[in-house]
Enzyme design. Structure first.
Site, PDB file in Angstrom:
ATOM      1  N   GLN A  73       0.796  -1.077  -0.005  1.00 29.99           N
ATOM      2  CA  GLN A  73       0.055  -0.088   0.025  1.00 29.99           C
ATOM      3  C   GLN A  73       0.753   1.198   0.147  1.00 29.99           C
ATOM      4  O   GLN A  73       1.788   1.245   0.976  1.00 29.99           O
ATOM      5  CB  GLN A  73      -0.718   0.148   1.144  1.00 29.99           C
ATOM      6  CG  GLN A  73      -1.973   1.198   1.127  1.00 29.99           C
ATOM      7  CD  GLN A  73      -2.816   1.410   2.400  1.00 29.99           C
ATOM      8  OE1 GLN A  73      -2.349   1.793   3.387  1.00 29.99           O
ATOM      9  NE2 GLN A  73      -4.096   1.193   2.125  1.00 29.99           N
ATOM     10  N   CYS A 103      -6.675   6.763   4.808  1.00 31.48           N
ATOM     11  CA  CYS A 103      -6.065   6.813   6.462  1.00 31.48           C
ATOM     12  C   CYS A 103      -6.425   8.263   6.878  1.00 31.48           C
ATOM     13  O   CYS A 103      -6.235   9.246   6.097  1.00 31.48           O
ATOM     14  CB  CYS A 103      -4.649   6.650   6.242  1.00 31.48           C
ATOM     15  SG  CYS A 103      -3.844   6.897   8.064  1.00 31.48           S
ATOM     16  N   LYS A 142      -8.022   1.866  -1.966  1.00 30.21           N
ATOM     17  CA  LYS A 142      -8.705   1.575  -0.481  1.00 30.21           C
ATOM     18  C   LYS A 142      -9.331   2.968  -0.034  1.00 30.21           C
ATOM     19  O   LYS A 142      -8.449   3.894   0.060  1.00 30.21           O
ATOM     20  CB  LYS A 142      -7.736   0.798   0.652  1.00 30.21           C
ATOM     21  CG  LYS A 142      -8.659   0.630   1.910  1.00 30.21           C
ATOM     22  CD  LYS A 142      -7.709  -0.266   2.824  1.00 30.21           C
ATOM     23  CE  LYS A 142      -8.643  -0.475   4.005  1.00 30.21           C
ATOM     24  NZ  LYS A 142      -8.912   0.503   4.903  1.00 30.21           N
ATOM     25  N   ARG A 238      -8.267  -5.403  12.673  1.00 34.24           N
ATOM     26  CA  ARG A 238      -7.698  -5.730  14.061  1.00 34.24           C
ATOM     27  C   ARG A 238      -8.036  -7.051  14.289  1.00 34.24           C
ATOM     28  O   ARG A 238      -7.547  -7.681  14.970  1.00 34.24           O
ATOM     29  CB  ARG A 238      -8.336  -4.609  14.918  1.00 34.24           C
ATOM     30  CG  ARG A 238      -7.557  -3.292  14.744  1.00 34.24           C
ATOM     31  CD  ARG A 238      -8.561  -2.183  15.563  1.00 34.24           C
ATOM     32  NE  ARG A 238      -9.875  -2.134  14.750  1.00 34.24           N
ATOM     33  CZ  ARG A 238     -10.595  -1.162  15.479  1.00 34.24           C
ATOM     34  NH1 ARG A 238     -10.619  -0.841  16.610  1.00 34.24           N
ATOM     35  NH2 ARG A 238     -11.572  -0.941  14.665  1.00 34.24           N
TER      36      ARG A 238
END
Length: 337
Positions: A73, A103, A142, A238
């Site tokens: 990425q 992000c 993304k 996560r």
């Protein structure tokens, strides 16, 4: 393998992927995850294009051949710089190059990339067009469903239309807005409400695109539900890191239809040669075992496993004997059952 077959294989692998996570999904983590699942698509931590092009940080691209299929990425917003960085990633042998448009961290905003780019879809299109022209491998994106006061129902379809027109065919959508002011990066992973229905609607509106969903997914049962609902892939973050046994040990069987599920004990045994090579090269045990803390989550003895590794692995000179001592804390599955 032809480029067409590579894309087909990646399309299959991305039925389940482990999200790129800063400070977590490094090469040691990816090696562990690959031992747990042969099919799941793995992602690097985000690497910024300026670091590669201006900072001579090519070492950040290092990975092992066992990690395939593996995607890198990139973060950035300068088309020419991203093209250079993409070419470097292609030279290193990555299977896919992904552009970060999701992000929300302050560092990312100050560099004008990440989620803030949701406000500039034309710039994103210019970036991916330059990246595609610079590589033989697939370029993907993304993103979020929107940022700040944007209306996701309006912004997201326009974003997908603009960026896909530049040649991107595969998108992973984090089903939350990002609030660039007022919420921390951690809060942005939890507080904005999830809108899975909007992501499903995008698949119906853009059937030609490969769309994966990300955000708040923590079981393989949920993942299967999204695939059965028509999405092409699911990205788990996560949960795949903190409880990898629950996600990755069953992934090949439950998501890809491949029998032969491993046990967590088998994975520990298969990690030994890798850890030994790392130690022999001057690395520290903790560099690797910090990613293994959740391996036995939910099993009797899991707390002892974590404690022994957390306390022993960071000590100077710690070796495989610490791993053995930690494993001795875990009650064998047959006895526990």
């Amino acid at each position: 393998m032809t480029d067409k077959n590579k894309k087909k294989n990646l399309s299959t692998a991305s039925r389940l992927s482990v999200a790129p996570m800063m400070d977590w999904t490094d090469r040691h983590c990816r090696h562990l995850h690959r031992l747990m699942s042969a099919r799941t698509l793995l992602y690097t931590e985000m690497v910024t294009a300026p670091a590669l092009v201006r900072g001579d940080a090519r070492h950040l691209l290092g990975f092992g051949p066992a990690e395939h299929p593996v995607a890198v990425q990139l973060g950035g917003s300068d088309p020419a710089e991203l093209a250079q960085a993409t070419a470097m990633c292609c030279d290193e042998g990555y299977d896919e190059v992904n552009l970060n448009v999701g992000c929300p961290s302050d560092r990312v905003q100050s560099g004008c990339f990440g989620a803030i780019l949701m406000k500039q879809p034309v710039l994103v299109a210019d970036c991916v067009a330059a990246m595609i022209a610079a590589t033989r491998v697939e370029v993907t994106v993304k993103c979020r469903i929107g940022v700040d006061d944007q209306v996701p129902e309006e912004v997201l379809p326009a974003f997908l239309e603009t960026v896909s027109a530049a040649g991107v065919r595969r998108f992973t959508i984090h089903a939350r807005k990002a609030w660039l002011e007022g919420l921390s990066p951690k809060e942005n992973r939890d507080i904005p409400p999830l809108d899975y229905d909007l992501v499903l609607r995008m698949k119906r509106e853009f059937p030609q695109l490969h769309i994966s969903v990300n955000g708040g997914i923590d079981t393989l049962e949920q993942a299967r539900g999204f695939l059965e609902a028509g999405l092409d892939g699911v990205m788990i973050g996560r949960a795949a890191y903190h409880t990898p046994g629950d996600i990755l040990l069953g992934a090949d069987e439950e998501i890809f239809g491949q029998p032969g599920r491993k046990t967590a004990e088998q994975v520990v045994d298969e990690m030994r040669p890798y850890i030994a090579r790392h130690l022999q090269a001057g690395g520290r045990l903790h560099n690797v075992t910090r990613h293994m803390l959740g391996l036995f989550a939910g099993r009797p003895g899991a707390r002892g496993w974590r404690r022994v590794l957390s306390e022993g692995a960071p000590r100077p000179g710690a070796g495989l004997e610490v791993l053995d001592a930690a494993l001795a804390q875990v009650v064998p599955a047959a006895m526990a059952g």
